[in-house]
Design a protein around this motif. Structure first.
Motif, PDB file in Angstrom:
ATOM      1  N   ASN A 184      16.844  11.364   5.087  1.00 46.51           N
ATOM      2  CA  ASN A 184      17.131  11.901   3.761  1.00 46.51           C
ATOM      3  C   ASN A 184      17.416  10.787   2.756  1.00 46.51           C
ATOM      4  O   ASN A 184      16.996  10.858   1.588  1.00 46.51           O
ATOM      5  N   ILE A 185      18.131   9.763   3.194  1.00 45.12           N
ATOM      6  CA  ILE A 185      18.392   8.638   2.296  1.00 45.12           C
ATOM      7  C   ILE A 185      17.091   7.963   1.893  1.00 45.12           C
ATOM      8  O   ILE A 185      16.833   7.705   0.712  1.00 45.12           O
ATOM      9  N   LEU A 186      16.244   7.666   2.884  1.00 43.50           N
ATOM     10  CA  LEU A 186      14.999   6.954   2.610  1.00 43.50           C
ATOM     11  C   LEU A 186      14.051   7.759   1.732  1.00 43.50           C
ATOM     12  O   LEU A 186      13.372   7.201   0.855  1.00 43.50           O
ATOM     13  N   ILE A 187      14.001   9.067   1.945  1.00 42.69           N
ATOM     14  CA  ILE A 187      13.044   9.897   1.217  1.00 42.69           C
ATOM     15  C   ILE A 187      13.593  10.365  -0.126  1.00 42.69           C
ATOM     16  O   ILE A 187      12.900  10.318  -1.149  1.00 42.69           O
ATOM     17  N   ASP A 188      14.836  10.818  -0.134  1.00 47.36           N
ATOM     18  CA  ASP A 188      15.357  11.525  -1.305  1.00 47.36           C
ATOM     19  C   ASP A 188      16.250  10.699  -2.218  1.00 47.36           C
ATOM     20  O   ASP A 188      16.391  11.029  -3.403  1.00 47.36           O
ATOM     21  N   GLU A 189      16.880   9.651  -1.711  1.00 53.25           N
ATOM     22  CA  GLU A 189      17.920   8.991  -2.485  1.00 53.25           C
ATOM     23  C   GLU A 189      17.537   7.630  -3.054  1.00 53.25           C
ATOM     24  O   GLU A 189      18.108   7.201  -4.057  1.00 53.25           O
ATOM     25  N   LEU A 190      16.610   6.932  -2.438  1.00 57.01           N
ATOM     26  CA  LEU A 190      16.315   5.580  -2.887  1.00 57.01           C
ATOM     27  C   LEU A 190      15.370   5.594  -4.083  1.00 57.01           C
ATOM     28  O   LEU A 190      14.358   6.286  -4.072  1.00 57.01           O
ATOM     29  N   PRO A 191      15.677   4.816  -5.108  1.00 62.11           N
ATOM     30  CA  PRO A 191      14.815   4.786  -6.287  1.00 62.11           C
ATOM     31  C   PRO A 191      13.621   3.856  -6.141  1.00 62.11           C
ATOM     32  O   PRO A 191      12.646   3.971  -6.878  1.00 62.11           O
ATOM     33  N   MET A 192      13.711   2.911  -5.206  1.00 67.14           N
ATOM     34  CA  MET A 192      12.645   1.919  -5.080  1.00 67.14           C
ATOM     35  C   MET A 192      11.527   2.400  -4.151  1.00 67.14           C
ATOM     36  O   MET A 192      11.681   3.393  -3.442  1.00 67.14           O
ATOM     37  N   GLN A 193      10.415   1.708  -4.196  1.00 69.32           N
ATOM     38  CA  GLN A 193       9.306   2.022  -3.304  1.00 69.32           C
ATOM     39  C   GLN A 193       9.745   1.811  -1.862  1.00 69.32           C
ATOM     40  O   GLN A 193      10.501   0.881  -1.550  1.00 69.32           O
ATOM     41  N   THR A 194       9.290   2.688  -0.975  1.00 67.87           N
ATOM     42  CA  THR A 194       9.735   2.649   0.414  1.00 67.87           C
ATOM     43  C   THR A 194       8.554   2.818   1.356  1.00 67.87           C
ATOM     44  O   THR A 194       7.738   3.723   1.176  1.00 67.87           O
ATOM     45  N   VAL A 195       8.469   1.941   2.344  1.00 67.11           N
ATOM     46  CA  VAL A 195       7.478   2.039   3.410  1.00 67.11           C
ATOM     47  C   VAL A 195       8.234   2.368   4.693  1.00 67.11           C
ATOM     48  O   VAL A 195       9.159   1.646   5.078  1.00 67.11           O
ATOM     49  N   ILE A 196       7.852   3.462   5.355  1.00 63.07           N
ATOM     50  CA  ILE A 196       8.546   3.910   6.557  1.00 63.07           C
ATOM     51  C   ILE A 196       7.560   3.943   7.725  1.00 63.07           C
ATOM     52  O   ILE A 196       6.634   4.763   7.740  1.00 63.07           O
ATOM     53  N   VAL A 197       7.747   3.050   8.680  1.00 66.40           N
ATOM     54  CA  VAL A 197       6.963   3.077   9.911  1.00 66.40           C
ATOM     55  C   VAL A 197       7.670   4.043  10.857  1.00 66.40           C
ATOM     56  O   VAL A 197       8.857   3.872  11.150  1.00 66.40           O
ATOM     57  N   THR A 198       6.953   5.057  11.331  1.00 70.11           N
ATOM     58  CA  THR A 198       7.652   6.071  12.112  1.00 70.11           C
ATOM     59  C   THR A 198       6.733   6.830  13.056  1.00 70.11           C
ATOM     60  O   THR A 198       5.545   7.020  12.779  1.00 70.11           O
ATOM     61  N   HIS A 199       7.324   7.269  14.188  1.00 71.23           N
ATOM     62  CA  HIS A 199       6.672   8.218  15.075  1.00 71.23           C
ATOM     63  C   HIS A 199       7.107   9.649  14.765  1.00 71.23           C
ATOM     64  O   HIS A 199       6.571  10.600  15.358  1.00 71.23           O
ATOM     65  N   ASP A 200       8.080   9.797  13.883  1.00 69.28           N
ATOM     66  CA  ASP A 200       8.584  11.118  13.491  1.00 69.28           C
ATOM     67  C   ASP A 200       7.636  11.692  12.442  1.00 69.28           C
ATOM     68  O   ASP A 200       7.723  11.364  11.259  1.00 69.28           O
TER      69      ASP A 200
END
Length: 236
Positions: A184-200
């Motif tokens: 939730n923090i990574l998707i909804d709260e951060l204002p900057m660009q985000t790259v998420i490597v994930t198996h989820d």
């Protein structure tokens, strides 16, 4: 802390051109070219597909054998120090990032150099409050729970207010509740660009765009749902 209103409407470009990577004599990435500018970017693929190596290219943790990596206007190979100031990296295991004895000291470490003590103290306090760690400021960083350690690792990156956050499997070692919180923090709260490597894949579907790696190559870049649907069909 940065606010979404302080950033441009379109996040800056991540651009790779003909990038190949060899590690320990093995070809990991081959002729990868990619341009993405979405705010939330998921990176998916099987183990060994090259996705974590791609993530590490973005702030110079891995160096390309050939080709170019440009992140937010910085040629990473030519200016690794500048890239690392602009790109914050969160590892899957927070123990790989925790360096200082206490929670507050670990967050403050990221701000050393060119800042006075008052500014450092203010930013550390704000960041600990933002991520629910204020009550643990003087606690041993190593005494925290797994979820709290991952929050600390994230806080230690975010206190610098990077332009891009790269999170490599940030929920893989967490229970469902803590994984949801970090997601939730990574998707909804951060204002900057985000790259998420994930198996989820549920987390990946919440991103704007997904990049699919397979066999060291980019196989798809598109709307997250479309890419993940394609990825899931590979196993049918």
């Amino acid at each position: 802390m940065l606010s979404p209103e302080s950033l441009p409407k379109v996040a800056a470009q991540i651009s790779l051109r003909d990038v190949s990577v060899r590690l320990d004599g093995h070809q990991i990435l081959t002729d990868v070219s990619l341009d993405v500018s979405a705010r939330r970017i998921a990176v998916v693929g099987a183990n060994g597909s090259g996705k974590s190596t791609f993530a590490r290219l973005l702030n110079g943790l891995v160096t390309a054998a050939s080709g170019s990596v440009n992140v937010h206007g910085i040629d990473v190979a030519a200016a690794i120090a500048a890239a690392r100031k602009r790109v914050g990296f969160v590892f899957s295991s927070p123990d790989a990032q925790i360096l200082m004895p206490t929670v507050a000291e670990d967050v403050a470490l990221s701000l050393k150099g060119g800042r006075d003590r008052g500014e450092i103290a203010r930013r550390v306090t704000e960041t600990l409050e933002a991520y629910g760690l204020a009550d643990h400021a003087d606690a041993s960083a190593y005494s925290l729970s797994g979820g709290q350690k991952q929050l600390l690792a994230l806080a230690s990156v975010l206190v610098r207010e990077p332009a891009l956050v790269v999170a490599d499997e940030p929920t893989t070692l967490l229970d469902r509740g803590n994984a949801r919180r970090i997601g939730n923090i990574l998707i909804d709260e951060l204002p900057m660009q985000t790259v998420i490597v994930t198996h989820d894949l549920d987390l990946a579907r919440r991103c704007d765009v997904a990049v699919l790696f397979d066999g060291g190559r980019v196989r798809a870049v598109d709307d997250a749902d479309a890419v993940i649907d394609s990825y899931e069909r590979m196993f049918v």
